[in-house]
Design a protein around this motif. Structure first.
Motif, PDB file in Angstrom:
ATOM      1  N   ARG A  65       0.836  -1.208   0.000  1.00 45.82           N
ATOM      2  CA  ARG A  65       0.000   0.000   0.000  1.00 45.82           C
ATOM      3  C   ARG A  65       0.868   1.255   0.000  1.00 45.82           C
ATOM      4  O   ARG A  65       0.609   2.199  -0.735  1.00 45.82           O
ATOM      5  CB  ARG A  65      -0.935   0.024   1.209  1.00 45.82           C
ATOM      6  CG  ARG A  65      -2.032  -0.991   1.143  1.00 45.82           C
ATOM      7  CD  ARG A  65      -2.965  -0.901   2.361  1.00 45.82           C
ATOM      8  NE  ARG A  65      -4.121  -1.726   2.147  1.00 45.82           N
ATOM      9  CZ  ARG A  65      -5.192  -1.374   1.461  1.00 45.82           C
ATOM     10  NH1 ARG A  65      -5.259  -0.173   0.929  1.00 45.82           N
ATOM     11  NH2 ARG A  65      -6.193  -2.195   1.290  1.00 45.82           N
ATOM     12  N   VAL A  66       1.909   1.245   0.822  1.00 44.22           N
ATOM     13  CA  VAL A  66       2.812   2.396   0.901  1.00 44.22           C
ATOM     14  C   VAL A  66       3.572   2.561  -0.411  1.00 44.22           C
ATOM     15  O   VAL A  66       3.652   3.665  -0.959  1.00 44.22           O
ATOM     16  CB  VAL A  66       3.780   2.255   2.093  1.00 44.22           C
ATOM     17  CG1 VAL A  66       4.829   3.361   2.084  1.00 44.22           C
ATOM     18  CG2 VAL A  66       3.018   2.236   3.415  1.00 44.22           C
ATOM     19  N   ILE A  67       4.131   1.472  -0.928  1.00 40.27           N
ATOM     20  CA  ILE A  67       4.946   1.538  -2.147  1.00 40.27           C
ATOM     21  C   ILE A  67       4.133   2.100  -3.317  1.00 40.27           C
ATOM     22  O   ILE A  67       4.629   2.917  -4.087  1.00 40.27           O
ATOM     23  CB  ILE A  67       5.536   0.156  -2.482  1.00 40.27           C
ATOM     24  CG1 ILE A  67       6.535  -0.252  -1.392  1.00 40.27           C
ATOM     25  CG2 ILE A  67       6.193   0.157  -3.859  1.00 40.27           C
ATOM     26  CD1 ILE A  67       6.903  -1.727  -1.409  1.00 40.27           C
ATOM     27  N   TYR A  68       2.873   1.692  -3.450  1.00 36.53           N
ATOM     28  CA  TYR A  68       2.055   2.156  -4.560  1.00 36.53           C
ATOM     29  C   TYR A  68       1.525   3.577  -4.368  1.00 36.53           C
ATOM     30  O   TYR A  68       1.367   4.306  -5.350  1.00 36.53           O
ATOM     31  CB  TYR A  68       0.851   1.229  -4.793  1.00 36.53           C
ATOM     32  CG  TYR A  68       1.191  -0.086  -5.428  1.00 36.53           C
ATOM     33  CD1 TYR A  68       1.659  -0.151  -6.730  1.00 36.53           C
ATOM     34  CD2 TYR A  68       1.028  -1.275  -4.733  1.00 36.53           C
ATOM     35  CE1 TYR A  68       1.966  -1.370  -7.327  1.00 36.53           C
ATOM     36  CE2 TYR A  68       1.321  -2.493  -5.310  1.00 36.53           C
ATOM     37  CZ  TYR A  68       1.789  -2.536  -6.605  1.00 36.53           C
ATOM     38  OH  TYR A  68       2.089  -3.743  -7.189  1.00 36.53           O
ATOM     39  N   THR A  69       1.221   3.975  -3.124  1.00 35.43           N
ATOM     40  CA  THR A  69       0.434   5.199  -2.963  1.00 35.43           C
ATOM     41  C   THR A  69       1.104   6.354  -2.222  1.00 35.43           C
ATOM     42  O   THR A  69       0.578   7.464  -2.249  1.00 35.43           O
ATOM     43  CB  THR A  69      -0.903   4.896  -2.257  1.00 35.43           C
ATOM     44  OG1 THR A  69      -0.643   4.427  -0.932  1.00 35.43           O
ATOM     45  CG2 THR A  69      -1.717   3.878  -3.028  1.00 35.43           C
ATOM     46  N   ALA A  70       2.229   6.148  -1.550  1.00 40.76           N
ATOM     47  CA  ALA A  70       2.824   7.247  -0.780  1.00 40.76           C
ATOM     48  C   ALA A  70       3.256   8.397  -1.679  1.00 40.76           C
ATOM     49  O   ALA A  70       3.125   9.575  -1.314  1.00 40.76           O
ATOM     50  CB  ALA A  70       4.001   6.751   0.060  1.00 40.76           C
ATOM     51  N   HIS A  71       3.769   8.071  -2.878  1.00 41.04           N
ATOM     52  CA  HIS A  71       4.256   9.080  -3.825  1.00 41.04           C
ATOM     53  C   HIS A  71       4.035   8.563  -5.240  1.00 41.04           C
ATOM     54  O   HIS A  71       4.082   7.346  -5.466  1.00 41.04           O
ATOM     55  CB  HIS A  71       5.747   9.351  -3.635  1.00 41.04           C
ATOM     56  CG  HIS A  71       6.124   9.719  -2.246  1.00 41.04           C
ATOM     57  ND1 HIS A  71       5.956  10.986  -1.742  1.00 41.04           N
ATOM     58  CD2 HIS A  71       6.635   8.973  -1.222  1.00 41.04           C
ATOM     59  CE1 HIS A  71       6.361  11.013  -0.485  1.00 41.04           C
ATOM     60  NE2 HIS A  71       6.769   9.802  -0.150  1.00 41.04           N
ATOM     61  N   PRO A  72       3.876   9.459  -6.212  1.00 45.54           N
ATOM     62  CA  PRO A  72       3.834   8.997  -7.600  1.00 45.54           C
ATOM     63  C   PRO A  72       5.172   8.369  -8.001  1.00 45.54           C
ATOM     64  O   PRO A  72       6.223   8.766  -7.499  1.00 45.54           O
ATOM     65  CB  PRO A  72       3.607  10.288  -8.412  1.00 45.54           C
ATOM     66  CG  PRO A  72       3.067  11.280  -7.429  1.00 45.54           C
ATOM     67  CD  PRO A  72       3.664  10.904  -6.103  1.00 45.54           C
ATOM     68  N   TRP A  73       5.110   7.411  -8.906  1.00 45.73           N
ATOM     69  CA  TRP A  73       6.321   6.838  -9.484  1.00 45.73           C
ATOM     70  C   TRP A  73       6.738   7.755 -10.639  1.00 45.73           C
ATOM     71  O   TRP A  73       5.942   8.012 -11.545  1.00 45.73           O
ATOM     72  CB  TRP A  73       6.037   5.439 -10.015  1.00 45.73           C
ATOM     73  CG  TRP A  73       5.720   4.402  -8.981  1.00 45.73           C
ATOM     74  CD1 TRP A  73       5.421   4.594  -7.663  1.00 45.73           C
ATOM     75  CD2 TRP A  73       5.629   2.997  -9.209  1.00 45.73           C
ATOM     76  NE1 TRP A  73       5.166   3.397  -7.058  1.00 45.73           N
ATOM     77  CE2 TRP A  73       5.291   2.400  -7.990  1.00 45.73           C
ATOM     78  CE3 TRP A  73       5.821   2.205 -10.336  1.00 45.73           C
ATOM     79  CZ2 TRP A  73       5.121   1.016  -7.867  1.00 45.73           C
ATOM     80  CZ3 TRP A  73       5.650   0.835 -10.212  1.00 45.73           C
ATOM     81  CH2 TRP A  73       5.323   0.249  -8.984  1.00 45.73           C
ATOM     82  N   ARG A  74       7.966   8.235 -10.620  1.00 48.73           N
ATOM     83  CA  ARG A  74       8.484   9.144 -11.652  1.00 48.73           C
ATOM     84  C   ARG A  74       9.145   8.342 -12.771  1.00 48.73           C
ATOM     85  O   ARG A  74       9.969   7.482 -12.519  1.00 48.73           O
ATOM     86  CB  ARG A  74       9.509  10.107 -11.062  1.00 48.73           C
ATOM     87  CG  ARG A  74       8.952  11.089 -10.064  1.00 48.73           C
ATOM     88  CD  ARG A  74      10.062  11.944  -9.432  1.00 48.73           C
ATOM     89  NE  ARG A  74      10.908  11.116  -8.548  1.00 48.73           N
ATOM     90  CZ  ARG A  74      12.141  10.714  -8.844  1.00 48.73           C
ATOM     91  NH1 ARG A  74      12.708  11.043  -9.982  1.00 48.73           N
ATOM     92  NH2 ARG A  74      12.835   9.981  -7.992  1.00 48.73           N
ATOM     93  N   LYS A  75       8.771   8.666 -14.004  1.00 49.75           N
ATOM     94  CA  LYS A  75       9.383   8.003 -15.169  1.00 49.75           C
ATOM     95  C   LYS A  75      10.746   8.654 -15.406  1.00 49.75           C
ATOM     96  O   LYS A  75      10.841   9.859 -15.576  1.00 49.75           O
ATOM     97  CB  LYS A  75       8.503   8.120 -16.397  1.00 49.75           C
ATOM     98  CG  LYS A  75       8.955   7.261 -17.552  1.00 49.75           C
ATOM     99  CD  LYS A  75       7.888   7.261 -18.654  1.00 49.75           C
ATOM    100  CE  LYS A  75       8.163   6.231 -19.708  1.00 49.75           C
ATOM    101  NZ  LYS A  75       9.315   6.487 -20.533  1.00 49.75           N
ATOM    102  N   THR A  76      11.799   7.835 -15.394  1.00 48.07           N
ATOM    103  CA  THR A  76      13.140   8.375 -15.557  1.00 48.07           C
ATOM    104  C   THR A  76      13.806   7.880 -16.843  1.00 48.07           C
ATOM    105  O   THR A  76      14.902   8.330 -17.174  1.00 48.07           O
ATOM    106  CB  THR A  76      14.044   7.986 -14.358  1.00 48.07           C
ATOM    107  OG1 THR A  76      14.137   6.561 -14.284  1.00 48.07           O
ATOM    108  CG2 THR A  76      13.494   8.555 -13.069  1.00 48.07           C
ATOM    109  N   GLY A  77      13.201   6.951 -17.508  1.00 43.86           N
ATOM    110  CA  GLY A  77      13.803   6.420 -18.732  1.00 43.86           C
ATOM    111  C   GLY A  77      12.836   5.614 -19.531  1.00 43.86           C
ATOM    112  O   GLY A  77      11.727   5.379 -19.168  1.00 43.86           O
TER     113      GLY A  77
END
Length: 131
Positions: A119-131
């Motif tokens: 739950r934390v991994i998915y929702t604490a912050h957006p996942w940023r596309k870096t490549g």
């Protein structure tokens, strides 16, 4: 008049393949109810989503019972199901989330995940596309 939120997923489509990074802090994990020796440091997760539907996830720092993970994912509309496994153990999980992608960020809402840390991994912050 009905307004469509700028960040709303418009259905169809696919998650852009690429490398996504998110760092979750000790405070994020504790706010999500996750405590223990594996959660006493900030953790950066790097997820590689390949166009063929396969994935690989690493984390830093890594713990022998945590990663790396591999598997595949299936997108159906605004939901994505991740089929995850850790090759060095018998651990596996199937996790389903709703997704939205906007301006290089992938955000999730929980549908059904394995545990509190997910739950934390998915929702604490957006996942940023870096490549």
């Amino acid at each position: 008049r009905v307004l469509t939120p700028a960040l709303a997923h418009q259905g169809g489509g696919k998650i852009p393949p690429g490398t996504y990074v998110v760092t979750d802090t000790v405070a994020d994990f504790q706010a999500g109810g996750q405590y223990g020796s594996d959660w006493e440091k900030d953790i950066t997760f790097t997820t590689y989503l390949h166009a063929d539907g396969t994935l690989r996830e690493t984390q830093a720092p890594d713990y022998s019972d945590q990663g790396p993970l591999s598997g595949h994912y299936v997108v159906k509309g605004d939901e994505v199901t991740f089929f995850l496994s850790q090759p060095t153990s018998n651990w596996s999980a199937t996790e389903k989330v709703r997704w939205s992608y906007f301006e290089g960020q992938l955000t999730f809402a929980i549908v059904d995940v394995a545990d509190t840390s997910s739950r934390v991994i998915y929702t604490a912050h957006p996942w940023r596309k870096t490549g």
